[in-house]
Scaffold this active site. Sequence first.
Site, PDB file in Angstrom:
ATOM      1  N   ASP A   1       0.889  -1.165   0.000  1.00 13.61           N
ATOM      2  CA  ASP A   1       0.000   0.000   0.000  1.00 13.61           C
ATOM      3  C   ASP A   1       0.926   1.215   0.000  1.00 13.61           C
ATOM      4  O   ASP A   1       1.536   1.542   1.016  1.00 13.61           O
ATOM      5  CB  ASP A   1      -0.882  -0.043   1.260  1.00 13.61           C
ATOM      6  CG  ASP A   1      -1.615   1.276   1.509  1.00 13.61           C
ATOM      7  OD1 ASP A   1      -1.633   2.140   0.607  1.00 13.61           O
ATOM      8  OD2 ASP A   1      -2.172   1.425   2.620  1.00 13.61           O
TER       9      ASP A   1
ATOM     10  N   LYS B   1       3.018  11.062  -4.039  1.00 17.76           N
ATOM     11  CA  LYS B   1       1.819  10.458  -4.638  1.00 17.76           C
ATOM     12  C   LYS B   1       0.884  11.523  -5.222  1.00 17.76           C
ATOM     13  O   LYS B   1       0.086  11.238  -6.105  1.00 17.76           O
ATOM     14  CB  LYS B   1       1.094   9.641  -3.567  1.00 17.76           C
ATOM     15  CG  LYS B   1       0.001   8.738  -4.077  1.00 17.76           C
ATOM     16  CD  LYS B   1      -0.481   7.815  -2.972  1.00 17.76           C
ATOM     17  CE  LYS B   1      -1.677   7.001  -3.368  1.00 17.76           C
ATOM     18  NZ  LYS B   1      -2.099   6.103  -2.270  1.00 17.76           N
TER      19      LYS B   1
ATOM     20  N   GLU C   1      -7.230   0.641  -4.219  1.00 18.91           N
ATOM     21  CA  GLU C   1      -7.180   0.537  -2.759  1.00 18.91           C
ATOM     22  C   GLU C   1      -8.487  -0.013  -2.168  1.00 18.91           C
ATOM     23  O   GLU C   1      -8.442  -0.936  -1.342  1.00 18.91           O
ATOM     24  CB  GLU C   1      -6.816   1.896  -2.161  1.00 18.91           C
ATOM     25  CG  GLU C   1      -5.350   2.250  -2.424  1.00 18.91           C
ATOM     26  CD  GLU C   1      -5.006   3.721  -2.250  1.00 18.91           C
ATOM     27  OE1 GLU C   1      -5.843   4.477  -1.746  1.00 18.91           O
ATOM     28  OE2 GLU C   1      -3.881   4.103  -2.632  1.00 18.91           O
TER      29      GLU C   1
ATOM     30  N   ASP D   1     -12.256   5.422   3.523  1.00 23.77           N
ATOM     31  CA  ASP D   1     -10.795   5.480   3.673  1.00 23.77           C
ATOM     32  C   ASP D   1     -10.348   6.899   4.027  1.00 23.77           C
ATOM     33  O   ASP D   1     -10.240   7.771   3.165  1.00 23.77           O
ATOM     34  CB  ASP D   1     -10.138   5.012   2.358  1.00 23.77           C
ATOM     35  CG  ASP D   1      -8.604   4.997   2.443  1.00 23.77           C
ATOM     36  OD1 ASP D   1      -8.041   5.489   3.445  1.00 23.77           O
ATOM     37  OD2 ASP D   1      -7.978   4.493   1.490  1.00 23.77           O
TER      38      ASP D   1
HETATM   39  P1  ADP Z   1      -2.257   7.305   3.768  1.00 25.82           P
HETATM   40  O1  ADP Z   1      -3.151   8.491   3.682  1.00 25.82           O
HETATM   41  O2  ADP Z   1      -0.873   7.601   3.413  1.00 25.82           O
HETATM   42  O3  ADP Z   1      -2.806   6.097   3.120  1.00 25.82           O
HETATM   43  P2  ADP Z   1      -2.748   6.064   6.383  1.00 25.82           P
HETATM   44  O4  ADP Z   1      -3.993   5.426   5.966  1.00 25.82           O
HETATM   45  O5  ADP Z   1      -1.687   5.203   6.926  1.00 25.82           O
HETATM   46  O6  ADP Z   1      -2.082   6.976   5.323  1.00 25.82           O
HETATM   47  O7  ADP Z   1      -3.151   7.156   7.466  1.00 25.82           O
HETATM   48  C1  ADP Z   1      -2.202   7.972   8.050  1.00 25.82           C
HETATM   49  C2  ADP Z   1      -2.901   8.919   8.976  1.00 25.82           C
HETATM   50  O8  ADP Z   1      -3.559   8.180   9.978  1.00 25.82           O
HETATM   51  C3  ADP Z   1      -1.943   9.857   9.661  1.00 25.82           C
HETATM   52  O9  ADP Z   1      -2.451  11.174   9.644  1.00 25.82           O
HETATM   53  C4  ADP Z   1      -1.916   9.339  11.073  1.00 25.82           C
HETATM   54  O10 ADP Z   1      -1.669  10.369  12.002  1.00 25.82           O
HETATM   55  C5  ADP Z   1      -3.313   8.789  11.226  1.00 25.82           C
HETATM   56  N1  ADP Z   1      -3.402   7.788  12.283  1.00 25.82           N
HETATM   57  C6  ADP Z   1      -2.691   6.666  12.411  1.00 25.82           C
HETATM   58  N2  ADP Z   1      -3.051   6.005  13.506  1.00 25.82           N
HETATM   59  C7  ADP Z   1      -4.024   6.742  14.097  1.00 25.82           C
HETATM   60  C8  ADP Z   1      -4.788   6.612  15.269  1.00 25.82           C
HETATM   61  N3  ADP Z   1      -4.614   5.595  16.110  1.00 25.82           N
HETATM   62  N4  ADP Z   1      -5.693   7.567  15.555  1.00 25.82           N
HETATM   63  C9  ADP Z   1      -5.863   8.622  14.754  1.00 25.82           C
HETATM   64  N5  ADP Z   1      -5.164   8.811  13.632  1.00 25.82           N
HETATM   65  C10 ADP Z   1      -4.257   7.882  13.313  1.00 25.82           C
HETATM   66 MG    MG Z   2      -4.081   4.900   2.296  1.00 24.10          MG
END
Ligand code: ADP
Ligand code: MG
Length: 659
Positions: free
Chosen positions: A13, A76, A181, A207
Amino acid sequence: MAKKYEGPAIGIDLGTTYSCVAIWQGQNNRAEIIPNEQGNRTTPSLVAFTDTQRLIGDAAKNQAATNPSNTVFDAKRLIGRKYSDSVVKDDVQLWPFQVISGTDDKPTIVVKYKGKEKRLVPEEISSMVLSKMKEIAGAFLVSPVKNAVITVPAYFNDSQRKATKDAGAIAGLDVMRIINEPTAAGLAYGLQKKSSFAGKRNVFIFDLGGGTFDVSILTIKDDNFKVMATAGDTHLGGEDFDSRMVDHFVKEFKRKHKKDISGNPRALRRLRSACEKAKRTLSFATDTTIEVDALFESTDLCSTITRTRFEELNIDLFKMCMETVERCLEDSKMDKSEIDDVVLVGGSSRIPKVQQLLQDFFNGKELCKGINPDEAVAYGAAVQAALLTEEGIKNVPNLVLMDVAPLSLGWALIRDEMSVVIPRNTTIPVKKTQRYATVKDNQSGVLIEVYEGERARASDNNLLGSFILSGLPLVPRGYPFNVCFAIDENGILTVSAEEKTSGSKNQTTITNKTNRLSAKEIKRLIQEAEIYEVDDMKFKNKVKAMNALDDYLYNMNKRMKDKCVSSKLPPMVQVDINSAIVKGQNLLDGGQKPETFVFVDLLRELKSIFEPAMAKIDNGWTHEDRDEDHGSTTGPAQSIATSTRRKLKEKLSWFNKSS
Ligand code: ADP
Ligand code: MG
């Protein structure tokens, strides 16, 4: 038969803010999320350059505050786009690193590395993140990994998909497939298995990531996944929630210490990373402390924040998410009661308030959160990767992945008419060939301009690229040729045109020449198409009327050039018909745009003068007729011709006046 891959195959991912890698483990009958060397299950999608080294992931993130101009993130958002793209321009202004327009208008990132300026394209940055994920997997498996499935947002166009694939290749990966995704998340939950029993399942994928918010509705039937609708916000996610908390503490710091840190980037970045940590904690605790030593002018920040306060700071953003959810359902023309599963994806969907609002929206429905939301996409990618290997086939149920074209694809015919070859929402992969004909005599080539969009006028849609099919034989118009649109399983579009019958074959293909649209732009185009439905209908009718007139004039002309015909016509009739042809042609070629009825009426009148004349040729022209034509006698048939000719003249004089 699709290629089968040997050796281990991973799912990646590749996120905007965080990336995650997983592998299917047959013996455990599940996918394993592979932690990085720091023990973290997700890795920041960041690359940093220093005087001595290149850093990727956590190491890059940790030094970001001290080296902002050489720490690159959000690749990205750039991948597969042009620098002049308005989306890119807006983003570039907000980033601390430099992005310039490079070769072919490609966004190019400029950093200082080992004391020298270095220019990188987004694919290279993404490839570095991918190679990091590859390395993490290799360390876990204690053997090098080559095969991978990489995920992209459902709205990614072919250019963005292709560039992501290229990034994989640069990283030394054999990219088996690029999948959506939301589809990966659906696979992770094994929802296709449930549908095998219950027929069809409608799945809502929510998402909420770091910088983007995407919702999709998938319909799973047997083992087929179809994206029914997508919606989202390209600038809404965890980072916005962090910003709200940062603002909150900046104000508090000012109040408590009479010091304003808002102009100090380094202090702000340190505060931001403390806020992100606190935000994560608030997803499982009801309050937390936040401490940053010597945040500003040797004053420490030491404070607390409750979950309630955090929710208050962000409630408008959370509500915005729900509006998008509602819009996606509207687009899909589904009622929320028709949704079988609601799947949480993205780190920010862990926020309890977000989950509560979503659950309330779906009338209390249990949300699918068995798999960590920030890992579900990588999990599903690993399932798909396994399915593509010899080994995997034995271990995971067989599936066929199905995605759809988010916008109609076609090309511009004469008069700017959009000829759709692949309609919107067609399941991909798909290959469609359509037969067309030349529109002019001795037309040696055809310009094929490829567009995506829902509007009737091609130029109201998004131009993707163009090429010329040349070398057509010099023959009268109506000569056939084929145009083929093909979208492969990675969503990459190839358009080719071919002219077979003469034997002088000619074929050209375009792939990813220009940019496709973002989710937001796709939404705008679809909405616009609805708004302008009536206009578009009018345009189609007008083109139809113009084409009919054009065809008729062409045939009139052809018959008039036939000596056997023209020699039988009285000179006055010949003059009238020829001048009618010229006027008709002027009307068609003229820059001004008369209403449709003008073309329709003109055609009707042309017919009423031309057809009786031709009928008379076929049945033999009499002397009386010839005299009549000079206006000396009036028979019933000719009186019609005379009166219509008069009307025709009036019409043409109207046209001349109005032009
Ligand atoms: P992307 O957008 O790159 O796909 P992710 O789905 O991994 O990223 O999401 C990343 C975001 O999720 C970041 O802003 C991070 O701070 C937030 N995040 C990760 N774990 C938690 C959590 N336990 N509670 C709230 N926000 C979270
Ligand atoms: Mg993502």
